[in-house]
Design a protein around this motif. Structure first.
Motif, PDB file in Angstrom:
ATOM      1  N   ALA A  56       0.816  -1.223   0.000  1.00  0.00           N
ATOM      2  CA  ALA A  56       0.000   0.000   0.000  1.00  0.00           C
ATOM      3  C   ALA A  56       0.843   1.264   0.000  1.00  0.00           C
ATOM      4  O   ALA A  56       0.301   2.356   0.218  1.00  0.00           O
ATOM      5  CB  ALA A  56      -0.924  -0.004   1.223  1.00  0.00           C
ATOM      6  N   ALA A  57       2.139   1.163  -0.272  1.00  0.00           N
ATOM      7  CA  ALA A  57       3.036   2.325  -0.162  1.00  0.00           C
ATOM      8  C   ALA A  57       2.555   3.497  -1.003  1.00  0.00           C
ATOM      9  O   ALA A  57       2.555   4.653  -0.541  1.00  0.00           O
ATOM     10  CB  ALA A  57       4.454   1.932  -0.552  1.00  0.00           C
ATOM     11  N   ALA A  58       2.124   3.246  -2.222  1.00  0.00           N
ATOM     12  CA  ALA A  58       1.706   4.347  -3.097  1.00  0.00           C
ATOM     13  C   ALA A  58       0.504   5.077  -2.530  1.00  0.00           C
ATOM     14  O   ALA A  58       0.453   6.316  -2.528  1.00  0.00           O
ATOM     15  CB  ALA A  58       1.399   3.816  -4.498  1.00  0.00           C
ATOM     16  N   SER A  59      -0.492   4.330  -2.042  1.00  0.00           N
ATOM     17  CA  SER A  59      -1.681   4.982  -1.495  1.00  0.00           C
ATOM     18  C   SER A  59      -1.375   5.692  -0.182  1.00  0.00           C
ATOM     19  O   SER A  59      -1.958   6.743   0.113  1.00  0.00           O
ATOM     20  CB  SER A  59      -2.811   3.962  -1.297  1.00  0.00           C
ATOM     21  OG  SER A  59      -2.426   2.950  -0.390  1.00  0.00           O
ATOM     22  N   ILE A  60      -0.435   5.149   0.603  1.00  0.00           N
ATOM     23  CA  ILE A  60      -0.038   5.815   1.846  1.00  0.00           C
ATOM     24  C   ILE A  60       0.647   7.143   1.537  1.00  0.00           C
ATOM     25  O   ILE A  60       0.360   8.177   2.168  1.00  0.00           O
ATOM     26  CB  ILE A  60       0.878   4.897   2.677  1.00  0.00           C
ATOM     27  CG1 ILE A  60       0.083   3.707   3.220  1.00  0.00           C
ATOM     28  CG2 ILE A  60       1.523   5.680   3.830  1.00  0.00           C
ATOM     29  CD1 ILE A  60       0.956   2.623   3.857  1.00  0.00           C
ATOM     30  N   LEU A  61       1.540   7.152   0.548  1.00  0.00           N
ATOM     31  CA  LEU A  61       2.231   8.392   0.185  1.00  0.00           C
ATOM     32  C   LEU A  61       1.273   9.406  -0.426  1.00  0.00           C
ATOM     33  O   LEU A  61       1.402  10.621  -0.203  1.00  0.00           O
ATOM     34  CB  LEU A  61       3.369   8.084  -0.790  1.00  0.00           C
ATOM     35  CG  LEU A  61       4.554   7.327  -0.188  1.00  0.00           C
ATOM     36  CD1 LEU A  61       5.547   6.941  -1.267  1.00  0.00           C
ATOM     37  CD2 LEU A  61       5.237   8.151   0.898  1.00  0.00           C
ATOM     38  N   GLU A  62       0.292   8.933  -1.182  1.00  0.00           N
ATOM     39  CA  GLU A  62      -0.708   9.841  -1.744  1.00  0.00           C
ATOM     40  C   GLU A  62      -1.514  10.495  -0.621  1.00  0.00           C
ATOM     41  O   GLU A  62      -1.766  11.710  -0.646  1.00  0.00           O
ATOM     42  CB  GLU A  62      -1.632   9.070  -2.684  1.00  0.00           C
ATOM     43  CG  GLU A  62      -2.654   9.953  -3.403  1.00  0.00           C
ATOM     44  CD  GLU A  62      -3.595   9.159  -4.271  1.00  0.00           C
ATOM     45  OE1 GLU A  62      -4.535   9.775  -4.820  1.00  0.00           O
ATOM     46  OE2 GLU A  62      -3.421   7.934  -4.390  1.00  0.00           O
ATOM     47  N   ALA A  63      -1.904   9.696   0.366  1.00  0.00           N
ATOM     48  CA  ALA A  63      -2.640  10.243   1.502  1.00  0.00           C
ATOM     49  C   ALA A  63      -1.785  11.232   2.283  1.00  0.00           C
ATOM     50  O   ALA A  63      -2.256  12.299   2.702  1.00  0.00           O
ATOM     51  CB  ALA A  63      -3.096   9.106   2.417  1.00  0.00           C
ATOM     52  N   ASN A  64      -0.514  10.895   2.469  1.00  0.00           N
ATOM     53  CA  ASN A  64       0.380  11.773   3.205  1.00  0.00           C
ATOM     54  C   ASN A  64       0.585  13.102   2.487  1.00  0.00           C
ATOM     55  O   ASN A  64       0.698  14.157   3.131  1.00  0.00           O
ATOM     56  CB  ASN A  64       1.722  11.072   3.431  1.00  0.00           C
ATOM     57  CG  ASN A  64       2.683  11.899   4.251  1.00  0.00           C
ATOM     58  OD1 ASN A  64       3.697  12.368   3.746  1.00  0.00           O
ATOM     59  ND2 ASN A  64       2.392  12.100   5.530  1.00  0.00           N
ATOM     60  N   ALA A  65       0.630  13.072   1.157  1.00  0.00           N
ATOM     61  CA  ALA A  65       0.783  14.319   0.399  1.00  0.00           C
ATOM     62  C   ALA A  65      -0.378  15.263   0.658  1.00  0.00           C
ATOM     63  O   ALA A  65      -0.201  16.486   0.718  1.00  0.00           O
ATOM     64  CB  ALA A  65       0.897  14.011  -1.093  1.00  0.00           C
ATOM     65  N   VAL A  66      -1.587  14.710   0.828  1.00  0.00           N
ATOM     66  CA  VAL A  66      -2.748  15.536   1.151  1.00  0.00           C
ATOM     67  C   VAL A  66      -2.571  16.175   2.527  1.00  0.00           C
ATOM     68  O   VAL A  66      -2.818  17.369   2.719  1.00  0.00           O
ATOM     69  CB  VAL A  66      -4.039  14.690   1.102  1.00  0.00           C
ATOM     70  CG1 VAL A  66      -5.239  15.496   1.596  1.00  0.00           C
ATOM     71  CG2 VAL A  66      -4.295  14.181  -0.309  1.00  0.00           C
ATOM     72  N   ASP A  67      -2.110  15.371   3.496  1.00  0.00           N
ATOM     73  CA  ASP A  67      -1.891  15.908   4.846  1.00  0.00           C
ATOM     74  C   ASP A  67      -0.825  16.995   4.852  1.00  0.00           C
ATOM     75  O   ASP A  67      -0.978  18.036   5.502  1.00  0.00           O
ATOM     76  CB  ASP A  67      -1.477  14.780   5.792  1.00  0.00           C
ATOM     77  CG  ASP A  67      -2.609  13.838   6.143  1.00  0.00           C
ATOM     78  OD1 ASP A  67      -3.773  14.290   6.154  1.00  0.00           O
ATOM     79  OD2 ASP A  67      -2.332  12.653   6.409  1.00  0.00           O
ATOM     80  N   VAL A  68       0.284  16.769   4.140  1.00  0.00           N
ATOM     81  CA  VAL A  68       1.371  17.748   4.104  1.00  0.00           C
ATOM     82  C   VAL A  68       0.903  19.044   3.457  1.00  0.00           C
ATOM     83  O   VAL A  68       1.185  20.152   3.956  1.00  0.00           O
ATOM     84  CB  VAL A  68       2.593  17.174   3.359  1.00  0.00           C
ATOM     85  CG1 VAL A  68       3.627  18.274   3.077  1.00  0.00           C
ATOM     86  CG2 VAL A  68       3.237  16.063   4.179  1.00  0.00           C
TER      87      VAL A  68
END
Length: 436
Positions: A56-68
């Protein structure tokens, strides 16, 4: 991908207090199943969770980009962003940390102090899970995976309430962890993530004495103080990380420079970063210009006592200002360091006792007697000789991922790993003995 507006109470119209109670009931049921799980079952489940995180690394990083992006828009500083941001490397490290926890010795069921009493009974102390652990934390999304792994391996269910700034990241990490754990046969509610940013959920957690056995807050001092003051549940915590490095008379100054540099600049935003540098007067003239030049080159502001400021000013170093007493009480979590020249070991010990936070303190010395005194007399959770304070960490101490650091003196102290998430009970095996 889940957005912040999707993270609402569990059911339409359900109040946060009711939602938390439902989670508490489910957590207590899951805890009973986990307490009986074998080490092999828990290891298999955590390795599956580690695999799910990698997948799930790609979806985790996508979610994190929204938070950042949301955090930047809100005007948060770079130290805050640093704690929030995930990278491909950090997600891989998160998964590796879960797998490492899976391979640690399972403390549940360990026996200690086995003995036979004069009455004939066989006595021992057995390690057992705490039950249900509540985590309230800010910023760092990796805490979601670390906490889930440590709680699961130690046989505890957990309820996680991350900060609103990391809602998307935490939701993506939690989903991957649950997929792995349940796919390997553990209860679905082994790890629960509070699905709302409503602060009423935190208030409800603090009063859930029938469901949560211990609370662990991680984040800023304000959050931890609020939890400690308002909770009706025992709290495992530290408030400050005002860590010291003391350079002793006769110390190896090459070593002292390496340690004082690493302890301050290897990473600014962690609780085990040095905030105050103490230097024996005998070494000040030789040592301070060397470490000061390194700090100046790295943009570290030096808040120096009058004596250390005079030495640094003679070296014509930028970024040197006069320290106030309040500076020595401050955890900066930033490129700022307090510096004080002291008479020697006794003065250093007195300074640490007055200004320290009982977290981590280090001495650089060639004197074995001074080293032993420092180890015995500094009343901190981690005390070091000739090493950087940055080693005060669960991974570096061989605990795997840590769930937090405690400066309390009851139950667990220092970095808290698997053993700190268990308790003990007395077990007795008899052969029909009765007490006369």
């Amino acid at each position: 991908m889940n957005r912040m507006n999707d993270l609402l109470p569990l059911a339409p119209g359900m109040a946060p207090v009711d939602a938390m109670r439902e989670m508490g009931v489910a957590a207590r049921a899951a805890a009973r199943r986990l307490a009986a799980a074998t080490a092999a079952e828990k290891r298999r489940a955590l390795h599956a969770a580690a695999g799910a995180l990698r997948a799930a690394a790609a979806s985790i990083l996508e979610a994190n980009a929204v938070d950042v992006a949301r955090a930047r828009a809100a005007g948060n500083d770079e130290a805050f962003i640093d704690r929030l941001r995930l990278t491909e490397q950090s997600v891989a490290g998160m998964a590796d940390g879960v797998a490492q926890v899976a391979d640690l010795p399972d403390p549940v069921g360990m026996l200690a102090d086995c003995q036979v009493r004069p009455s004939g009974i066989e006595l021992a102390r057995m390690r057992v899970p705490l039950g249900v652990i509540g985590m309230i934390y800010e910023s760092r999304p990796n805490v979601t995976a670390d906490a889930a792994a440590l709680c699961t391996m130690s046989g505890n269910a957990c309820i996680l309430r991350g900060g609103s700034e990391a809602l998307d990241s935490n939701r993506a990490i939690h989903a991957a962890m649950v997929a792995g754990l349940t796919g390997a046969g553990l209860p679905e509610r082994t790890v629960q993530l509070v699905p709302t940013a409503d602060r009423a959920a935190v208030g409800a957690m603090l009063a859930m004495t029938e469901f949560i056995d211990i609370l662990i807050p991680r984040g800023g001092k304000q959050l931890i103080a609020r939890v400690a003051e308002a909770s009706r549940i025992p709290v495992l915590k530290h408030l400050d990380g005002i860590c010291h490095v003391y350079v002793d008379s006769g110390a190896d100054l090459d070593m002292a420079v390496r340690i004082a540099d690493n302890a301050k600049t290897q990473r600014y935003s962690t609780c085990n970063t040095m905030e105050t540098l103490l230097v024996a007067r005998a070494e000040a003239a030789a040592f301070l210009p060397r470490i000061g030049a390194i700090y100046a080159a790295k943009g570290v502001e030096m808040r120096a006592c009058a004596e250390s400021k005079a030495v640094l000013d003679r070296a014509a170093l930028p970024g040197v200002v006069a320290a106030t007493d309040a500076d020595f009480h401050t955890e900066y979590l930033a490129p700022i360091v307090s510096i004080r020249v002291v008479d020697g070991l006794d003065a250093a010990l007195a300074h640490i006792d007055r200004y320290g936070s009982r977290h981590t303190d280090a001495i650089v010395t060639r004197d074995d007697a001074h080293a032993e005194r420092f180890l015995r007399e500094v009343d901190s959770a981690s005390v070091m000789v000739n090493a950087s304070t940055r080693f005060a960490d669960g991974f570096e101490f061989g605990l795997g991922a840590e769930i937090g650091i405690s400066t309390d003196k009851l139950h667990a102290r220092g970095p808290v790993g698997l053993m700190g998430l268990t308790s003990e009970k007395w077990i007795v095996r008899g052969h029909g003995e009765v007490r006369g």
